[in-house]
Design a protein around this motif. Structure first.
Motif, PDB file in Angstrom:
ATOM      1  N   GLN A 185       0.841  -1.190   0.000  1.00 30.75           N
ATOM      2  CA  GLN A 185       0.000   0.000   0.000  1.00 30.75           C
ATOM      3  C   GLN A 185       0.887   1.255   0.000  1.00 30.75           C
ATOM      4  OE1 GLN A 185      -3.266  -0.077  -0.275  1.00 30.75           O
ATOM      5  NE2 GLN A 185      -3.497  -2.304  -0.078  1.00 30.75           N
ATOM      6  N   ASP A 200      -0.125   4.105  -1.435  1.00 32.30           N
ATOM      7  CA  ASP A 200      -0.995   5.269  -1.604  1.00 32.30           C
ATOM      8  C   ASP A 200      -0.857   6.179  -0.387  1.00 32.30           C
ATOM      9  OD1 ASP A 200      -3.042   7.108  -1.943  1.00 32.30           O
ATOM     10  OD2 ASP A 200      -4.408   5.622  -2.785  1.00 32.30           O
ATOM     11  N   PRO A 201      -0.600   7.494  -0.582  1.00 32.16           N
ATOM     12  CA  PRO A 201      -0.469   8.416   0.562  1.00 32.16           C
ATOM     13  C   PRO A 201      -1.692   8.437   1.462  1.00 32.16           C
ATOM     14  CG  PRO A 201       0.321   9.444  -1.453  1.00 32.16           C
ATOM     15  CD  PRO A 201      -0.330   8.166  -1.864  1.00 32.16           C
ATOM     16  N   ARG A 202      -2.858   8.153   0.892  1.00 34.56           N
ATOM     17  CA  ARG A 202      -4.061   8.147   1.714  1.00 34.56           C
ATOM     18  C   ARG A 202      -4.061   7.002   2.727  1.00 34.56           C
ATOM     19  NH1 ARG A 202      -8.507   8.125  -2.957  1.00 34.56           N
ATOM     20  NH2 ARG A 202      -7.004   6.555  -3.670  1.00 34.56           N
ATOM     21  N   PHE A 203      -3.206   6.057   2.505  1.00 33.61           N
ATOM     22  CA  PHE A 203      -3.135   4.905   3.394  1.00 33.61           C
ATOM     23  C   PHE A 203      -2.237   5.163   4.608  1.00 33.61           C
ATOM     24  CE2 PHE A 203      -1.423   0.651   4.528  1.00 33.61           C
ATOM     25  CZ  PHE A 203      -2.633   0.002   4.796  1.00 33.61           C
ATOM     26  N   GLN A 204      -1.490   6.290   4.605  1.00 34.39           N
ATOM     27  CA  GLN A 204      -0.527   6.554   5.672  1.00 34.39           C
ATOM     28  C   GLN A 204      -1.163   6.650   7.059  1.00 34.39           C
ATOM     29  OE1 GLN A 204       2.770   6.474   5.356  1.00 34.39           O
ATOM     30  NE2 GLN A 204       2.381   5.863   3.231  1.00 34.39           N
ATOM     31  N   PRO A 205      -2.310   7.319   7.236  1.00 34.27           N
ATOM     32  CA  PRO A 205      -2.914   7.351   8.582  1.00 34.27           C
ATOM     33  C   PRO A 205      -3.275   5.956   9.089  1.00 34.27           C
ATOM     34  CG  PRO A 205      -3.848   9.067   7.200  1.00 34.27           C
ATOM     35  CD  PRO A 205      -3.024   8.203   6.297  1.00 34.27           C
TER      36      PRO A 205
END
Length: 315
Positions: A173, A175-180
């Protein structure tokens, strides 16, 4: 008819192998044992994740008959040489696990997926093969070392598995949106890993404390039985049997985990049965036998001495 003949031939293979000399069986076992790390290193060197996963069951299949093949050669060795030799699988396993963990750390910057696979492989090795690395022979003499390494090895495998899962999530993963989500998973798994690690070390201290207390009770019961008069002997025998029941329950408990198949034993089943026979010979005797009692107490004192340094009544 052909299938029946093939099955009969397959059943004759172990007999034919046993017909070979001890040195020939030792050579076959050495070849299989050498092939296992070579397959592992080849999988790591090629970088193929598919081969890395395929070679694991192949390596396990190759390793299974090794000890069976080595037994005739092993039985011809002197007792002291047998003790040294039976520690070899443990040393081999610890070196292999350390090497995998080191390779994972080295390959992390270039290929986090490979590093995750290596760490997960360390966890799988401990889960599948962890109980097999502990030598069952000379069990009482090796008890101190077994109690000492149970928690660290279990904790190492645990953290390898947790970090492997996190690195695999990072690898799959991006994707930057997956960082949290990844940050939350890291904190959650880190806290869980710390809690389980503390629990494993506390479990080892607790079982050492219980083992020390119940071994002491067993020794005291035998001493009281030895001093008992004929009229009090039956009561002292019943007390000694109850002390053994409590001690046996502790000896059957796994050291580092409650899962019987994946945990490290206090003593193997054969050693517990042998100790029980020795104690019951003393307890059930119609009269006191000083020689037999001294032999039984010597084993109990060795078990108690192995717990020294890990006693914690508050664990």
């Amino acid at each position: 008819m052909l299938n029946v003949r093939e099955r009969l031939r397959a059943l004759q293979i172990p007999t034919r192998i046993r017909g070979l000399t001890e040195n020939q069986q030792f050579a076959i076992a050495s070849g299989l044992g050498f092939a296992v790390p070579m397959l592992l290193f080849a999988a790591i060197a090629t970088g193929s994740r598919t081969w890395l996963m395929v070679q694991f069951p192949v390596s396990v299949a190759l390793a299974l008959p090794v000890l069976w093949l080595l037994r005739p050669w092993y039985e011809t060795l002197p007792k002291e040489s047998q003790r040294r030799f039976t520690a070899a699988p443990l040393g081999y396993y610890l070196i292999l696990v350390t090497l995998f963990a080191w390779l994972a750390l080295v390959s992390t910057p270039d290929d986090r997926g490979r590093a995750a696979g290596l760490l997960l492989l360390v966890w799988c090795l401990q889960f599948v093969y962890g109980t097999g690395i502990e030598p069952s022979s000379f069990a009482v003499e090796r008890l101190r070392g077994r109690l000492g390494r149970a928690a660290p090895v279990r904790a190492l495998a645990l953290w390898c598995g947790l970090i492997g899962v996190l690195w695999f999530m990072q690898y799959t993963q991006d994707d930057p949106r997956f960082q949290p989500v990844l940050l939350g998973a890291t904190l959650t798994l880190g806290a869980a890993g710390a809690a389980v690690t503390l629990k494993v070390f506390a479990r080892v201290r607790r079982i050492c404390t219980t083992l020390h207390l119940r071994t002491t009770d067993m020794i005291r019961s035998l001493e009281e039985l030895g001093r008992a008069s004929d009229t009090d002997r039956q009561d002292k025998q019943a007390t000694a049997r109850r002390a053994w029941d409590a001690l046996e329950a502790t000896l059957l408990t796994r050291v580092d985990t409650g899962f019987h198949l994946a945990g490290s034993f206090v003593l193997p089943t054969e050693s517990i049965a042998e100790l029980e026979r020795t104690l019951m010979t003393v307890i059930d005797a119609p009269h006191h036998d000083e020689t037999k009692q001294l032999l039984a107490v010597a084993d109990l004192q060795a078990i108690r001495a192995a717990c020294q340094g890990r006693i914690d009544v508050l664990a």
